[in-house]
Every structure is written in C-alpha cells, then in structure tokens.
Design a protein around this motif. Structure first.
Motif, PDB file in Angstrom:
ATOM      1  N   LEU A   1       4.946   9.669  -2.583  1.00 39.53           N
ATOM      2  CA  LEU A   1       4.602  10.318  -1.475  1.00 39.53           C
ATOM      3  C   LEU A   1       4.380  11.893  -1.566  1.00 39.53           C
ATOM      4  O   LEU A   1       4.928  12.637  -2.349  1.00 39.53           O
ATOM      5  CB  LEU A   1       5.437  10.458  -0.075  1.00 39.53           C
ATOM      6  N   GLN A   2       3.007  12.198  -1.121  1.00 40.42           N
ATOM      7  CA  GLN A   2       2.585  13.840  -1.346  1.00 40.42           C
ATOM      8  C   GLN A   2       2.108  14.257   0.127  1.00 40.42           C
ATOM      9  O   GLN A   2       1.147  14.432   0.368  1.00 40.42           O
ATOM     10  CB  GLN A   2       1.563  13.989  -2.358  1.00 40.42           C
ATOM     11  N   GLY A   3       3.225  14.203   1.156  1.00 40.91           N
ATOM     12  CA  GLY A   3       2.532  14.626   2.313  1.00 40.91           C
ATOM     13  C   GLY A   3       2.887  13.471   3.454  1.00 40.91           C
ATOM     14  O   GLY A   3       2.993  13.671   4.550  1.00 40.91           O
ATOM     15  N   GLU A   4       2.367  12.188   2.947  1.00 38.48           N
ATOM     16  CA  GLU A   4       2.440  10.986   3.678  1.00 38.48           C
ATOM     17  C   GLU A   4       3.991  11.092   4.772  1.00 38.48           C
ATOM     18  O   GLU A   4       4.911  11.358   3.689  1.00 38.48           O
ATOM     19  CB  GLU A   4       2.190   9.724   3.170  1.00 38.48           C
ATOM     20  N   TYR A   5       4.035  10.901   5.742  1.00 42.33           N
ATOM     21  CA  TYR A   5       5.282  10.707   6.624  1.00 42.33           C
ATOM     22  C   TYR A   5       6.108  11.863   6.540  1.00 42.33           C
ATOM     23  O   TYR A   5       7.128  11.842   6.752  1.00 42.33           O
ATOM     24  CB  TYR A   5       6.137   9.130   6.015  1.00 42.33           C
ATOM     25  N   GLY A   6       5.339  12.828   6.054  1.00 40.82           N
ATOM     26  CA  GLY A   6       6.128  14.286   6.222  1.00 40.82           C
ATOM     27  C   GLY A   6       7.041  14.329   4.839  1.00 40.82           C
ATOM     28  O   GLY A   6       7.900  15.025   4.824  1.00 40.82           O
ATOM     29  N   ILE A   7       6.767  13.528   3.758  1.00 41.72           N
ATOM     30  CA  ILE A   7       7.529  13.609   2.644  1.00 41.72           C
ATOM     31  C   ILE A   7       6.774  13.987   1.351  1.00 41.72           C
ATOM     32  O   ILE A   7       5.767  13.725   1.195  1.00 41.72           O
ATOM     33  CB  ILE A   7       8.222  12.068   2.701  1.00 41.72           C
TER      34      ILE A   7
ATOM     35  N   VAL B   1       9.363   6.827  -1.921  1.00 43.10           N
ATOM     36  CA  VAL B   1      10.009   6.184  -0.969  1.00 43.10           C
ATOM     37  C   VAL B   1       9.236   4.950  -0.629  1.00 43.10           C
ATOM     38  O   VAL B   1       7.909   4.918  -0.619  1.00 43.10           O
ATOM     39  CB  VAL B   1       9.701   7.126   0.215  1.00 43.10           C
ATOM     40  N   GLY B   2       9.935   3.859   0.012  1.00 42.17           N
ATOM     41  CA  GLY B   2       9.236   2.659   0.469  1.00 42.17           C
ATOM     42  C   GLY B   2       8.589   2.937   1.538  1.00 42.17           C
ATOM     43  O   GLY B   2       8.900   3.122   2.853  1.00 42.17           O
ATOM     44  N   VAL B   3       7.141   2.441   1.625  1.00 42.00           N
ATOM     45  CA  VAL B   3       6.029   2.592   2.599  1.00 42.00           C
ATOM     46  C   VAL B   3       5.086   1.714   2.452  1.00 42.00           C
ATOM     47  O   VAL B   3       4.967   0.945   1.380  1.00 42.00           O
ATOM     48  CB  VAL B   3       5.558   3.800   2.666  1.00 42.00           C
ATOM     49  N   PRO B   4       4.389   1.044   3.510  1.00 41.75           N
ATOM     50  CA  PRO B   4       3.442   0.078   3.295  1.00 41.75           C
ATOM     51  C   PRO B   4       2.274   0.688   2.537  1.00 41.75           C
ATOM     52  O   PRO B   4       1.769   1.859   2.706  1.00 41.75           O
ATOM     53  CB  PRO B   4       2.885  -0.238   4.798  1.00 41.75           C
ATOM     54  N   VAL B   5       1.816  -0.068   1.415  1.00 36.11           N
ATOM     55  CA  VAL B   5       0.720   0.297   0.549  1.00 36.11           C
ATOM     56  C   VAL B   5      -0.545  -0.801   0.435  1.00 36.11           C
ATOM     57  O   VAL B   5      -0.089  -2.084   0.490  1.00 36.11           O
ATOM     58  CB  VAL B   5       1.147   0.678  -0.687  1.00 36.11           C
ATOM     59  N   LYS B   6      -1.628  -0.318   0.188  1.00 39.86           N
ATOM     60  CA  LYS B   6      -2.708  -1.362   0.121  1.00 39.86           C
ATOM     61  C   LYS B   6      -2.763  -1.364  -1.615  1.00 39.86           C
ATOM     62  O   LYS B   6      -2.879  -0.628  -2.374  1.00 39.86           O
ATOM     63  CB  LYS B   6      -4.097  -1.141   0.526  1.00 39.86           C
TER      64      LYS B   6
ATOM     65  N   GLY C   1      -4.255  -0.463  -8.460  1.00 42.33           N
ATOM     66  CA  GLY C   1      -2.919  -0.113  -8.110  1.00 42.33           C
ATOM     67  C   GLY C   1      -2.900   0.102  -6.569  1.00 42.33           C
ATOM     68  O   GLY C   1      -3.337  -0.479  -5.906  1.00 42.33           O
ATOM     69  N   ILE C   2      -2.137   1.158  -6.406  1.00 46.10           N
ATOM     70  CA  ILE C   2      -2.070   1.869  -4.970  1.00 46.10           C
ATOM     71  C   ILE C   2      -3.476   2.222  -4.563  1.00 46.10           C
ATOM     72  O   ILE C   2      -3.911   3.559  -4.969  1.00 46.10           O
ATOM     73  CB  ILE C   2      -0.902   2.660  -4.666  1.00 46.10           C
ATOM     74  N   GLU C   3      -4.075   1.494  -3.591  1.00 46.96           N
ATOM     75  CA  GLU C   3      -5.168   2.041  -2.935  1.00 46.96           C
ATOM     76  C   GLU C   3      -5.230   2.762  -2.023  1.00 46.96           C
ATOM     77  O   GLU C   3      -6.192   3.611  -1.587  1.00 46.96           O
ATOM     78  CB  GLU C   3      -6.398   0.747  -3.172  1.00 46.96           C
ATOM     79  N   GLU C   4      -4.472   2.591  -0.992  1.00 49.68           N
ATOM     80  CA  GLU C   4      -4.050   3.332   0.110  1.00 49.68           C
ATOM     81  C   GLU C   4      -2.564   3.511   0.702  1.00 49.68           C
ATOM     82  O   GLU C   4      -2.085   2.439   0.244  1.00 49.68           O
ATOM     83  CB  GLU C   4      -4.831   2.808   1.090  1.00 49.68           C
ATOM     84  N   ILE C   5      -2.208   4.515   0.900  1.00 51.81           N
ATOM     85  CA  ILE C   5      -0.705   4.678   1.643  1.00 51.81           C
ATOM     86  C   ILE C   5      -0.917   4.498   3.004  1.00 51.81           C
ATOM     87  O   ILE C   5      -1.836   5.242   3.600  1.00 51.81           O
ATOM     88  CB  ILE C   5       0.088   5.858   1.309  1.00 51.81           C
ATOM     89  N   VAL C   6      -0.503   3.401   3.697  1.00 54.81           N
ATOM     90  CA  VAL C   6      -0.751   3.169   4.981  1.00 54.81           C
ATOM     91  C   VAL C   6       0.331   3.872   5.855  1.00 54.81           C
ATOM     92  O   VAL C   6       1.694   3.563   6.040  1.00 54.81           O
ATOM     93  CB  VAL C   6      -0.671   1.728   5.405  1.00 54.81           C
ATOM     94  N   GLU C   7      -0.166   4.608   7.155  1.00 51.49           N
ATOM     95  CA  GLU C   7       0.930   5.618   7.669  1.00 51.49           C
ATOM     96  C   GLU C   7       0.815   4.835   8.943  1.00 51.49           C
ATOM     97  O   GLU C   7      -0.028   4.784   9.731  1.00 51.49           O
ATOM     98  CB  GLU C   7       0.438   7.037   7.783  1.00 51.49           C
ATOM     99  N   ILE C   8       1.900   4.053   9.376  1.00 53.72           N
ATOM    100  CA  ILE C   8       2.173   3.740  10.674  1.00 53.72           C
ATOM    101  C   ILE C   8       3.095   4.479  11.472  1.00 53.72           C
ATOM    102  O   ILE C   8       3.950   5.380  11.056  1.00 53.72           O
ATOM    103  CB  ILE C   8       3.038   2.130  10.461  1.00 53.72           C
TER     104      ILE C   8
END
Length: 309
Positions: free
Chosen positions: A255-261, A266-271, A276-283
C-alpha cells in the motif's frame, strides 16, 4: 497456442499440492523446484502420472536447478521453514528472510517478467523481502493470505447456519496473523448480514476461530501446518492472473496511501489480472474497522522493522 508456465518453489505439502492443483487445471505447465534432491522430481513424476486418469496434459517438471524455471509467467514461493507448534510467526522471521531472499534472487534471474505470489510465512514480511530483492513494481508482488483466511471465515459461517459455502460472501483484511480483521459487516448469506442471522456471541466466536484458523490445524496435526486450503487459495490467485479473470480477491498488497497506510504489505481487496494487481479496491470501513486495520498494519510494521534491523 503456447501454454503458460508456473514455477512453484518449495516441494513440501503446500508446494506439492499447489503443483498438483495447477496441473489438474490443464492450462499451464508446472515446474516444481526445491533444494532437496529427488523430492521435486518424485512429486512431479507422480503428478504427471495422474494425467491420464484425470485427463490433463500439463507438463510437470521437478528440478533442483532454477534454469528449468526460465520464462515463468507466475512464480509461487512456498519455500521456508514451517511453523512448529508453540512457535510464533515472528520466530520464523530470520530463517525465512534468508530463504525467500535467495529464492527471489534465483527466480528473477531466469524470469525477470514473472509475477511473484508469496505464500511463505510470516507472509506480510516475506512479501517485503520479495519486493526488495526483486526490485519489481508493486503490481507484480502479491501475497496469499486473505483468500485463505476468508475461506476459513466462510466455512465457519456456513457450518453455523447450515447453508452452502457458495452462498456466503465475506472478507478478511489485514496482516496474516493474530491481528487479522474479519469484517462481520461485510459477511453475508445471500445478501443478508450474518449479524441478522446469528447472535452477537456466535459472530464473535467465529471471528476468533478464523483468527486462530492456522494454529487450530497446526495443533491438530502436531507436526506441520495446513496445506490443502492454502494451496487452493494460491491456485485461485494464479487462475485470476493467468486467465485474466480480474477477480476481486483479498491479497497482501504493497500500500502507498490506500487505507491511509504507506509502504507496507497489508491484506486488502485487489483486482487480479494478467498484469498482476490491476487495482487496489478501497472499501468504506467503520471507524472501529479502520482502527483494527491500523493495528494489524502496525504489527506488520514491527516485523518489517526487525527485517530491516
């Protein structure tokens, strides 16, 4: 059409079972690599000989030589010392830092364009090792933990309510360890929140059992740790990447700023897709959930501090 190529590093229970599940998928060739002479060769030959019965033509090679892994699309890193009963994930840190570091060096020498799926424990910290040693962009280093933890969570919910696991949707965020964050607010059965379907104390008991999922199995096995569900989770990630399924799956991502981290796995939902990781999904999380995720991130930070110490 040329087949995909997946390397599985580590021919122990997780690696061997991952290689088997991938071969059965019949869309990729598999290389199983390990330092123990004969072990990956024997398991690979055994998996290969299941092909006529199961009906797959995947090539499966076992080797002690990383040259055979050249031009892999995905590399699944399962190698490392397993957690023994009474041993914390942190105890594994130094041993597995050395193993995962040297494995990463060997892998990227032969497959500079691969996507790395890290399974070795302590998971979040080992992702850092792989990212630092490979120099890859963050999209190409992803950790397997959330899918496994979520599968355990979904299993316990389905058992409690007597429904098919397929009707249970849930999500576990955070580090892979005692501070993981199973989210009751996002756990539903056919769209209905579990808090409406069972008493609060049962929800809390299921959340705790999910957190203790790996330790429970380790305690029962006495030696070794879980491998059927971890291998299934790893293969779900490989499927989503190589078949470009673009599944939204909980994975350890940098994470580079997502979820304030910042600057932490850190485990988060990703596409997950072909790159590879095409998007970090912020819920949207409640303040309490954000606090739990921050606590989990702090626990990961402590491990990374030890790594960098």
């Amino acid at each position: 059409m040329s087949r995909n190529k997946v390397t599985v590093v580590g021919a122990g229970n997780v690696g061997g079972t991952t290689a088997q599940r991938l071969a059965e998928r019949n869309y990729t060739d598999v290389v199983l690599v390990d330092i123990v002479e004969g072990l990956p060769q024997g398991k690979a030959l055994d998996i290969l000989q299941s092909g006529p019965i199961y009906g797959y033509d995947s090539k499966v090679i076992g080797t002690n030589d990383y040259a055979e892994t050249a031009n892999s699309d995905v590399v699944v890193i399962t190698s490392g010392s397993p957690r023994k009963p009474g041993m914390s994930r942190d105890d594994l840190l130094e041993t597995n830092q050395n193993i995962v570091g040297s494995v990463t060096d060997a892998v990227i020498e032969h497959s500079p364009d691969a996507i790395l799926v890290v399974v070795a424990n302590p998971l979040d910290a080992m992702c850092h090792v792989a990212l630092q040693r490979s120099g890859f962009p963050r999209e190409r280093v992803v950790g397997m933990a959330g899918i496994l933890d979520t599968a355990r969570y979904r299993t316990f919910i389905a058992q409690e309510l007597g429904v098919s696991v397929r009707e249970v949707s849930a999500l576990v965020l955070g580090g892979h360890g005692d501070t993981m964050v199973p989210l009751p607010s996002l756990a539903t059965v056919a769209g209905v929140e579990i808090s409406k379907l069972m008493p609060k104390d049962r929800v809390e008991a299921i959340v705790q059992r999910t957190r203790d999922g790996g330790a429970e199995i380790g305690g029962l096995l006495k030696t070794g740790s879980a491998f059927y569900a971890p291998s299934a989770a790893s293969v779900e990630m490989v499927d989503s990447i190589l078949l470009d399924q673009k599944r939204i799956l909980p994975c350890a991502a940098y994470l580079q700023g997502e979820y304030g981290i910042n600057d932490l796995f850190v485990g988060v939902p990703v596409k997950l897709g072909r790159s590879g990781i095409e998007e970090i999904v912020e819920i949207d999380l409640s303040e309490e959930e954000k606090g739990q995720l921050r606590t989990s991130a702090d626990a990961v930070q402590e491990l990374v501090n030890v790594l960098n110490g």
